[in-house]
Design a protein around this motif. Structure first.
Motif, PDB file in Angstrom:
ATOM      1  N   GLY A 399       0.789  -1.210   0.000  1.00 15.55           N
ATOM      2  CA  GLY A 399       0.000   0.000   0.000  1.00 15.55           C
ATOM      3  C   GLY A 399       0.829   1.272   0.000  1.00 15.55           C
ATOM      4  O   GLY A 399       0.262   2.370  -0.002  1.00 15.55           O
ATOM      5  N   SER A 400       2.157   1.125  -0.003  1.00 15.26           N
ATOM      6  CA  SER A 400       3.006   2.312   0.006  1.00 15.26           C
ATOM      7  C   SER A 400       3.823   2.351  -1.280  1.00 15.26           C
ATOM      8  O   SER A 400       3.548   1.634  -2.246  1.00 15.26           O
ATOM      9  CB  SER A 400       3.912   2.314   1.236  1.00 15.26           C
ATOM     10  N   LEU A 401       4.832   3.218  -1.286  1.00 13.97           N
ATOM     11  CA  LEU A 401       5.682   3.391  -2.453  1.00 13.97           C
ATOM     12  C   LEU A 401       7.133   3.124  -2.090  1.00 13.97           C
ATOM     13  O   LEU A 401       7.538   3.293  -0.934  1.00 13.97           O
ATOM     14  CB  LEU A 401       5.554   4.821  -3.002  1.00 13.97           C
ATOM     15  N   LEU A 402       7.910   2.739  -3.076  1.00 14.40           N
ATOM     16  CA  LEU A 402       9.351   2.547  -2.928  1.00 14.40           C
ATOM     17  C   LEU A 402      10.056   3.482  -3.899  1.00 14.40           C
ATOM     18  O   LEU A 402       9.785   3.454  -5.100  1.00 14.40           O
ATOM     19  CB  LEU A 402       9.735   1.101  -3.229  1.00 14.40           C
ATOM     20  N   LEU A 403      10.950   4.317  -3.390  1.00 17.96           N
ATOM     21  CA  LEU A 403      11.737   5.237  -4.212  1.00 17.96           C
ATOM     22  C   LEU A 403      13.185   4.769  -4.193  1.00 17.96           C
ATOM     23  O   LEU A 403      13.777   4.629  -3.114  1.00 17.96           O
ATOM     24  CB  LEU A 403      11.613   6.662  -3.675  1.00 17.96           C
ATOM     25  N   VAL A 404      13.750   4.523  -5.367  1.00 17.56           N
ATOM     26  CA  VAL A 404      15.140   4.071  -5.472  1.00 17.56           C
ATOM     27  C   VAL A 404      15.881   4.963  -6.461  1.00 17.56           C
ATOM     28  O   VAL A 404      15.455   5.139  -7.600  1.00 17.56           O
ATOM     29  CB  VAL A 404      15.232   2.601  -5.908  1.00 17.56           C
ATOM     30  N   ASP A 405      16.983   5.530  -5.992  1.00 13.58           N
ATOM     31  CA  ASP A 405      17.805   6.456  -6.774  1.00 13.58           C
ATOM     32  C   ASP A 405      19.234   5.939  -6.714  1.00 13.58           C
ATOM     33  O   ASP A 405      19.823   5.849  -5.627  1.00 13.58           O
ATOM     34  CB  ASP A 405      17.700   7.859  -6.169  1.00 13.58           C
ATOM     35  N   GLY A 406      19.793   5.590  -7.850  1.00 14.42           N
ATOM     36  CA  GLY A 406      21.154   5.058  -7.857  1.00 14.42           C
ATOM     37  C   GLY A 406      21.808   5.258  -9.208  1.00 14.42           C
ATOM     38  O   GLY A 406      21.183   5.693 -10.175  1.00 14.42           O
ATOM     39  N   GLY A 407      23.078   4.920  -9.277  1.00 12.51           N
ATOM     40  CA  GLY A 407      23.802   5.069 -10.532  1.00 12.51           C
ATOM     41  C   GLY A 407      25.107   4.323 -10.496  1.00 12.51           C
ATOM     42  O   GLY A 407      25.557   3.853  -9.447  1.00 12.51           O
ATOM     43  N   GLY A 408      25.722   4.228 -11.665  1.00  9.79           N
ATOM     44  CA  GLY A 408      26.981   3.504 -11.782  1.00  9.79           C
ATOM     45  C   GLY A 408      28.048   4.320 -12.478  1.00  9.79           C
ATOM     46  O   GLY A 408      27.765   5.250 -13.238  1.00  9.79           O
ATOM     47  N   GLN A 409      29.287   3.970 -12.197  1.00  8.85           N
ATOM     48  CA  GLN A 409      30.442   4.525 -12.889  1.00  8.85           C
ATOM     49  C   GLN A 409      30.975   3.468 -13.847  1.00  8.85           C
ATOM     50  O   GLN A 409      31.365   2.371 -13.438  1.00  8.85           O
ATOM     51  CB  GLN A 409      31.543   4.908 -11.887  1.00  8.85           C
ATOM     52  N   TYR A 410      30.958   3.815 -15.128  1.00  6.62           N
ATOM     53  CA  TYR A 410      31.477   2.943 -16.178  1.00  6.62           C
ATOM     54  C   TYR A 410      32.540   3.719 -16.954  1.00  6.62           C
ATOM     55  O   TYR A 410      32.519   4.954 -16.994  1.00  6.62           O
ATOM     56  CB  TYR A 410      30.349   2.525 -17.129  1.00  6.62           C
ATOM     57  N   LEU A 411      33.450   3.021 -17.588  1.00  7.04           N
ATOM     58  CA  LEU A 411      34.516   3.691 -18.331  1.00  7.04           C
ATOM     59  C   LEU A 411      33.964   4.645 -19.382  1.00  7.04           C
ATOM     60  O   LEU A 411      34.574   5.673 -19.689  1.00  7.04           O
ATOM     61  CB  LEU A 411      35.422   2.661 -19.005  1.00  7.04           C
ATOM     62  N   ASP A 412      32.801   4.323 -19.922  1.00  8.98           N
ATOM     63  CA  ASP A 412      32.249   5.157 -20.988  1.00  8.98           C
ATOM     64  C   ASP A 412      31.175   6.127 -20.511  1.00  8.98           C
ATOM     65  O   ASP A 412      30.629   6.876 -21.326  1.00  8.98           O
ATOM     66  CB  ASP A 412      31.700   4.289 -22.127  1.00  8.98           C
ATOM     67  N   GLY A 413      30.859   6.146 -19.224  1.00 11.36           N
ATOM     68  CA  GLY A 413      29.852   7.098 -18.778  1.00 11.36           C
ATOM     69  C   GLY A 413      29.445   6.916 -17.329  1.00 11.36           C
ATOM     70  O   GLY A 413      29.732   5.886 -16.708  1.00 11.36           O
ATOM     71  N   THR A 414      28.772   7.929 -16.820  1.00 12.00           N
ATOM     72  CA  THR A 414      28.287   7.954 -15.445  1.00 12.00           C
ATOM     73  C   THR A 414      26.763   8.016 -15.485  1.00 12.00           C
ATOM     74  O   THR A 414      26.197   8.824 -16.225  1.00 12.00           O
ATOM     75  CB  THR A 414      28.840   9.188 -14.709  1.00 12.00           C
ATOM     76  N   THR A 415      26.097   7.178 -14.701  1.00 13.03           N
ATOM     77  CA  THR A 415      24.636   7.140 -14.724  1.00 13.03           C
ATOM     78  C   THR A 415      24.052   7.544 -13.380  1.00 13.03           C
ATOM     79  O   THR A 415      24.693   7.451 -12.341  1.00 13.03           O
ATOM     80  CB  THR A 415      24.106   5.742 -15.097  1.00 13.03           C
ATOM     81  N   ASP A 416      22.793   7.990 -13.429  1.00 15.62           N
ATOM     82  CA  ASP A 416      22.052   8.420 -12.240  1.00 15.62           C
ATOM     83  C   ASP A 416      20.579   8.379 -12.622  1.00 15.62           C
ATOM     84  O   ASP A 416      20.146   9.107 -13.524  1.00 15.62           O
ATOM     85  CB  ASP A 416      22.481   9.843 -11.849  1.00 15.62           C
ATOM     86  N   VAL A 417      19.804   7.537 -11.973  1.00 19.33           N
ATOM     87  CA  VAL A 417      18.404   7.361 -12.361  1.00 19.33           C
ATOM     88  C   VAL A 417      17.561   7.072 -11.124  1.00 19.33           C
ATOM     89  O   VAL A 417      18.004   6.371 -10.207  1.00 19.33           O
ATOM     90  CB  VAL A 417      18.256   6.226 -13.397  1.00 19.33           C
TER      91      VAL A 417
END
Length: 604
Positions: A399-417
């Motif tokens: 009945g609730s929500l889950l918020l997940v914010d994460g990212g990775g470091q890769y040789l070709d780019g940095t992610t954040d989602v």
């Protein structure tokens, strides 16, 4: 696993360490001391040896400050760390206050009249120091630079050693431009600024300019170092010899001289009579003091690497696209797990964060996380940048929500989602709020804007659907992101706070509006996007920039109230999901691929 949960510090630090710091202060005739989170390089994330605020107080957030007087002390943190700071800091030893709205400066305005408050000039930029000097002056007190930091003195032999991670080449196939070419460009910028040389102290600028990466700082592949770059493009790089790998001298070439950090003082002194560019927002006051004492003419200007680093070249942009597709597949496997297995087992936030990292690890390309994963279940999701720490960890709740914010470091780019997911069947109110956030997100993703437009000018677009409902969120809408560098990168940003930096072609920014119902749940939708070159619009008169989406992972369709979307907004969601399926689908198989196909079907 690379995930950390801040269990190396605890609230007892204050009671044990404050007396030692006060004793060191007394030895130097100080009535107070400023203890910033930042280190000698103004880093956001710190090696253990430089995390003075954590050692003193127990607080390990990436933004904060401390102040110690003889009879009281305070810790300041921003809204991202409201829960964490109270879990880690002893309120009997420290007032726990907000860093926002000049919190530290306001506190210093009440310092005892006549007090001498020490500061380490290596840890404060002149820009940051100016407001603190004004505040202390209002109190009738004075700020005094110290040669030996009382925290370091009190820490003594217990202090960890400085990191010595090897510094390695960052290949041109990822960088997209050779270091020699970059140094020629930066040398020209130095000459155009009226300087003979520039002092670089930001590790991200050094990593970018010399096409090198290191491992001195968690979550960001930085080599802690300094450099002096001459107007002819030659450079002196001050790097601990223990970090120098066999291939590094040949990679840097003959125009770059490697020297030990101990040689930096003399090198600055030898700039006497020269004009030297230094960034007052990124370099510490110590450099300005040293150069002025040596008789150099200091040219205060933006680090010449800042804008070139922010404007990604075509190779970096393509690398970011590929990193996000790879990361999107890992995230999709995680979202499938949340929507199936986790709905039954209801794991806790620690298990959730570790599960997401395991999917990123399985790519075989992950070098590190780009920041500690934010996994907020229920009420914890209402804290915009909550991070699981032992005392506050919750399980997923029906009945609730889950918020997940994460990212990775890769040789070709940095992610954040960031993705927000329903646990069980969402309520009508949860769907309404998610859809209002989604409408703001779509507005920012699809906007077109003329050259010279700033993120400050665009920020209201993401907020408008919420404003019309009497709602808002208290964080920025977007921050800059590096290329296998920092997940938070300036000077570009999208926020209510004024920012004069126009958005330029190749800048990568996040798009992350949110809504947070305190005590209940939070919602945020975040993707990364890159500024596209200005192009004509049919029937228009001026070419316009736009954004290309980089992040591809499905939105939780259970949370979308289709009736609240306009036809264009609905078309955007369907097109985004179709592109997600086309890009990410080939990397999946079995149940995860079938789940993605259903998640990306057109809205009904």
């Amino acid at each position: 696993m690379r995930q950390s949960f801040d269990e190396t510090t605890d609230p007892s630090f204050g009671a044990r360490h404050l007396p030692r710091v006060r004793a060191a202060m007394a030895e130097q005739g100080l009535d107070g001391l400023l203890v910033p989170h930042e280190d000698e390089h103004q880093n956001e994330y710190l090696p253990a040896a430089n995390d003075r605020l954590a050692w003193l107080t127990g607080f390990t957030g990436s933004a904060g400050a401390g102040a110690v007087l003889t009879d009281r002390a305070a810790v300041f943190a921003d809204g991202r760390y409201t829960v964490q700071v109270r879990a880690q800091v002893d309120p009997a030893q420290f007032e726990i206050l907000s860093l926002e709205n000049d919190g530290l400066a306001a506190w210093l305005e009440k310092a005892p009249r006549g007090a001498t408050i020490g500061y380490d000039p290596r840890l404060h930029s002149p820009d940051a120091l100016a407001s603190l000097k004004r505040a202390v002056g209002k109190a009738g007190a004075v700020l005094k630079p110290v040669e030996i930091n009382p925290v370091d003195q009190a820490w003594g032999d217990e202090r960890p050693s400085q990191p010595t991670a090897p510094v390695v080449p960052h290949d041109d196939r990822y960088a997209g431009e050779s270091s020699a070419s970059k140094r020629a460009r930066i040398g020209l910028a130095i000459r155009e600024a009226g300087a003979d040389a520039a002092v670089l102290t930001a590790p991200s600028s050094i990593a970018w300019l010399f096409n090198i990466r290191g491992g001195d700082v968690i979550r960001t592949p930085l080599p802690l170092s300094q450099a002096i770059v001459a107007a002819d493009g030659s450079a002196r790089l001050f790097l601990d010899p223990r970090k120098v790998t066999n291939e590094l001298p040949g990679w840097l070439g003959d125009a770059v001289t490697l020297e030990a950090p101990e040689a930096l003082r003399d090198a600055l002194d030898r700039l006497s009579g020269r004009s030297v560019l230094v960034d007052p927002g990124q370099s510490s006051a110590w450099y300005f003091d040293r150069l002025e004492a040596a008789g150099a003419t200091v040219v205060r200007a933006m680090d010449p690497c800042t804008l070139p680093r922010a404007c990604k070249n075509p190779v970096e942009i393509e690398g970011s696209r590929q990193a996000h597709i790879r990361d999107g597949a890992a995230l999709t496997r995680f979202l499938h797990w949340v929507d199936t297995t986790a709905q039954e087992t209801l794991p806790d936030e620690r298990e959730i964060a570790e599960k997401l990292e395991s999917f990123r690890e399985a790519t075989g390309a992950l070098k590190d996380l780009s920041f500690d994963t934010i996994a907020g279940s229920g009420p914890n999701g209402a804290l915009p940048h909550y991070k699981p720490v032992t005392r506050t960890i919750r399980r997923m709740e029906k009945g609730s929500l889950l918020l997940v914010d994460g990212g990775g470091q890769y040789l070709d780019g940095t992610t954040d989602v960031t993705r927000t997911m329903a646990v069980g069947e969402p309520t009508a109110e949860q769907r309404r709020m998610f859809t209002l956030v989604l409408k703001g997100h779509i507005a920012m993703a699809t906007v077109r804007f003329p050259a010279g437009t700033t993120g400050h000018q665009l920020d209201a677009l993401a907020r408008l659907p919420m404003w019309m409902a009497g709602l808002d969120y208290d964080h920025g809408t977007g921050h800059g992101v590096g290329s296998y560098l920092g997940v938070h990168e300036g000077p570009q940003r999208i926020a209510r706070a004024p920012n004069a930096q126009p958005l330029l072609t190749g800048m990568i920014l996040s798009n992350e509006p949110g809504y947070y119902r305190e005590g209940h749940w939070g919602i945020r939708i975040e993707t990364l996007q890159v500024v596209t070159p200005p192009e004509p619009i049919p029937g228009g008169e001026r070419p316009m920039h736009g954004f290309e989406q980089l992040t591809f992972a499905p939105l939780d369709r259970k949370l979308i109230d289709v009736a609240l979307l306009t036809p264009d907004e609905r078309a955007y969601v369907d097109a985004y999901h179709a592109e997600t399926l086309a890009k990410v689908g080939p990397l999946l198989e079995g149940e995860a691929k079938a789940w993605l196909e259903a998640a990306c079907a057109p809205l009904k």
